[in-house]
Scaffold this active site. Structure first.
Site, PDB file in Angstrom:
ATOM      1  CE1 TYR A  58      49.341  40.306  40.390  1.00  6.46           C
ATOM      2  CE2 TYR A  58      51.398  40.704  41.552  1.00  6.46           C
ATOM      3  CZ  TYR A  58      50.202  41.163  41.047  1.00  6.46           C
ATOM      4  OH  TYR A  58      49.872  42.496  41.195  1.00  6.46           O
TER       5      TYR A  58
ATOM      6  CE  LYS B 122      34.999  42.154  32.506  1.00  5.77           C
ATOM      7  NZ  LYS B 122      33.916  43.140  32.519  1.00  5.77           N
TER       8      LYS B 122
ATOM      9  CG  ASP C 280      33.153  45.592  34.972  1.00  6.70           C
ATOM     10  OD1 ASP C 280      32.708  44.777  35.801  1.00  6.70           O
ATOM     11  OD2 ASP C 280      32.812  45.597  33.771  1.00  6.70           O
TER      12      ASP C 280
ATOM     13  CG  ASP D 120      48.273  45.157  42.542  1.00  9.95           C
ATOM     14  OD1 ASP D 120      48.715  45.669  43.581  1.00  9.95           O
ATOM     15  OD2 ASP D 120      48.639  45.501  41.397  1.00  9.95           O
TER      16      ASP D 120
ATOM     17  CG  ASP E 192      47.305  51.035  44.482  1.00  9.71           C
ATOM     18  OD1 ASP E 192      47.686  50.216  45.349  1.00  9.71           O
ATOM     19  OD2 ASP E 192      48.102  51.724  43.805  1.00  9.71           O
TER      20      ASP E 192
HETATM   21  C1  IPM Z   1      51.463  45.436  45.958  1.00 10.48           C
HETATM   22  C2  IPM Z   1      52.412  45.769  44.836  1.00 10.48           C
HETATM   23  C3  IPM Z   1      53.054  44.516  44.286  1.00 10.48           C
HETATM   24  C4  IPM Z   1      51.963  43.676  43.674  1.00 10.48           C
HETATM   25  C5  IPM Z   1      54.181  44.749  43.275  1.00 10.48           C
HETATM   26  C6  IPM Z   1      55.239  45.666  43.795  1.00 10.48           C
HETATM   27  C7  IPM Z   1      54.807  43.461  42.842  1.00 10.48           C
HETATM   28  O1  IPM Z   1      51.792  46.530  43.869  1.00 10.48           O
HETATM   29  O2  IPM Z   1      51.875  44.797  46.925  1.00 10.48           O
HETATM   30  O3  IPM Z   1      50.295  45.857  45.910  1.00 10.48           O
HETATM   31  O4  IPM Z   1      51.589  43.861  42.507  1.00 10.48           O
HETATM   32  O5  IPM Z   1      51.473  42.805  44.368  1.00 10.48           O
HETATM   33 MN    MN Z   2      49.798  47.175  44.423  1.00  8.35          MN
END
Ligand code: IPM
Ligand code: MN
Ligand code: NAD
Length: 397
Positions: free
Chosen positions: A182, A233, A266, A290, A294
């Protein structure tokens, strides 16, 4: 309209003002200079030192809907906070080229106790430059090194896994938030030729790894959790992974009361989808954090349910739901506001309003159980109506 209650200096007045500034103000009319005393008080009552000041950045897409919805619930909780809304977004960028004004980050640190962000990302800005400068700018330039993403299943019906109950999904991911790929260091060579090379560097500093790992152990202690698992990893990314391994072992040795564990990322994904109850606190790098959050959001009922805080203890921290601006959902009053509402509760808790945060969390739980929610988690209400239901219950408890 929420009414203030006379005789309680500060609290309720600012609750009302928070509602007005956060919900009704025209974001386009708001900017740095609208931190005006006139917007903050109602004559006759003194401002209390305990009032916490929150900068609000609804941003793009559904951010513009879920943030006002969450502010309504905060107002109903009675927390002594005041809001100032900033219009940093794709709209603003397309209008005058501003992503975040010069001095913006220093101003946030100087003037505010916390920042509450919706989402940034808009198809009209394909470079994503505004999101990078605003969102990643806050994380990096305000040095908010711990991205805390709690993962909690509120009701069995929301989990896509068979037979998984709320007590089986209750863990926290601590994502390193200021390093990794990042940092956007890299380069292109022989661009446009068939021999083109692109590099993207993965930065890992001793200081950065140590402080986030320590944060994870401290959070485990504070929340009376038993285990901290570090995920990497290191079998492939030996330099960065090696640093994480060494630092994790050193820090873990200082916390003999907390169990430490390691898992390759993984394998972690596989276990998260098969048996999430084994997790307690997970600490990992920026990129893996990140991705796995999700996946973890899906265990809770989807991205509309997931909350997060970007924290540097003792500094102005930033709170935002895990989801993005969801362009296809924007402007339709269908986005789930619970991720933003739970994020607001997290922010209040961080600011010392534990009682108010608990009231909000209880009301969210009731909404989920009674299906007073948006369609993505089985209800039939809109964004606004869900927030109103939660706000109403919050104000009555
Ligand atoms: C998150 C998002 C951000 C990230 C993006 C929008 C830059 O996916 O906050 O999870 O990758 O951190
Ligand atoms: Mn994200
Ligand atoms: P997204 O999180 O915006 O949406 C992905 C999908 O998740 C949606 O299509 C929807 O099905 C579901 N979803 C998300 N939020 C929801 C909600 N509140 N209620 C119900 N369903 C919800 O991810 P994306 O589509 O990959 O990204 C869209 C834009 O948002 C991009 O520009 C991306 O860069 C940006 N983004 C910003 C942030 C942030 O600001 N923190 C986070 C993630 C993505």
């Amino acid at each position: 309209m929420i009414q203030g209650e006379a005789g309680v200096p500060g609290t309720h007045v600012f609750r009302v003002m928070g509602w007005e500034v956060g919900f009704h103000a025209e974001p386009a009319a708001l900017g740095l200079n609208q931190v005006s005393p006139g917007k903050r008080g109602i004559s006759g009552l003194e401002r209390s030192d305990k009032i916490r000041r929150i900068a609000v950045v609804p941003g793009d897409g559904i951010g513009k809907e879920v943030i006002p919805a969450a502010l309504k619930v905060v107002a109903a909780s009675g927390a002594a906070v005041e809001f100032t809304t900033f219009d940093w977004s794709a709209d603003r960028y397309l209008k005058d080229g501003t992503t975040i004004p010069a001095d913006g980050f220093a101003m946030l640190e100087r003037e505010f106790d916390a920042v509450f962000v919706g989402a940034l990302g808009d198809p009209r800005v394909p470079t994503n430059i505004h999101a990078k400068e605003i969102l990643l700018g806050m994380r990096f330039k305000m040095d908010l090194y711990a991205n805390v993403r709690p993962v909690k299943l509120l009701d069995e019906s929301l989990c896509p896994l068979k037979g998984v109950k709320p007590e089986h999904v209750d863990f926290v991911v601590i994502r390193e938030n200021t390093e990794g790929p990042y940092v956007d260091a890299g380069g292109l060579f022989k661009q446009g030729t068939t021999d083109e090379i692109a590099t993207q560097e993965d930065f890992n500093t001793r200081k950065g790894v140590e402080r986030v790992v320590r944060y994870a152990f401290e959070l485990a202690r504070r929340q009376k959790r038993k285990k901290v698992l570090m995920s990497d990893k290191s079998n492939v990314m030996t330099f960065a992974g090696g640093l994480w391994q060494r630092v994790f072992k050193l820090v873990a040795a200082e916390y003999s009361d907390i169990q430490s564990q390691h898992m390759y990322v993984d394998a972690l994904c596989m276990h998260m989808a098969r048996d999430p109850k084994q997790f307690d606190v997970i600490v990992t790098n920026n990129m893996f954090g990140d991705i796995i959050t999700d996946l973890a959001a899906a265990l809770q009922g989807g991205l509309g349910m997931a909350a997060s805080g970007n924290i540097h203890p003792g500094k102005t921290s930033m709170f935002e739901p895990v989801h993005g601006s969801a362009p296809p959902f924007a402007g339709k009053n269908i986005a789930n506001p619970i991720g933003a509402i739970s994020t607001a509760a997290m922010m209040l808790d961080h600011l010392g309003f534990a009682k108010e945060a608990a009231k909000i969390n209880q009301a969210v739980l009731a909404a989920v159980q009674q299906k007073k929610t948006t369609q993505d988690i089985g209800g039939s209400l809109g964004t606004k109506e869900t927030a109103e239901w939660i706000a109403d219950l919050t104000s009555r408890t």
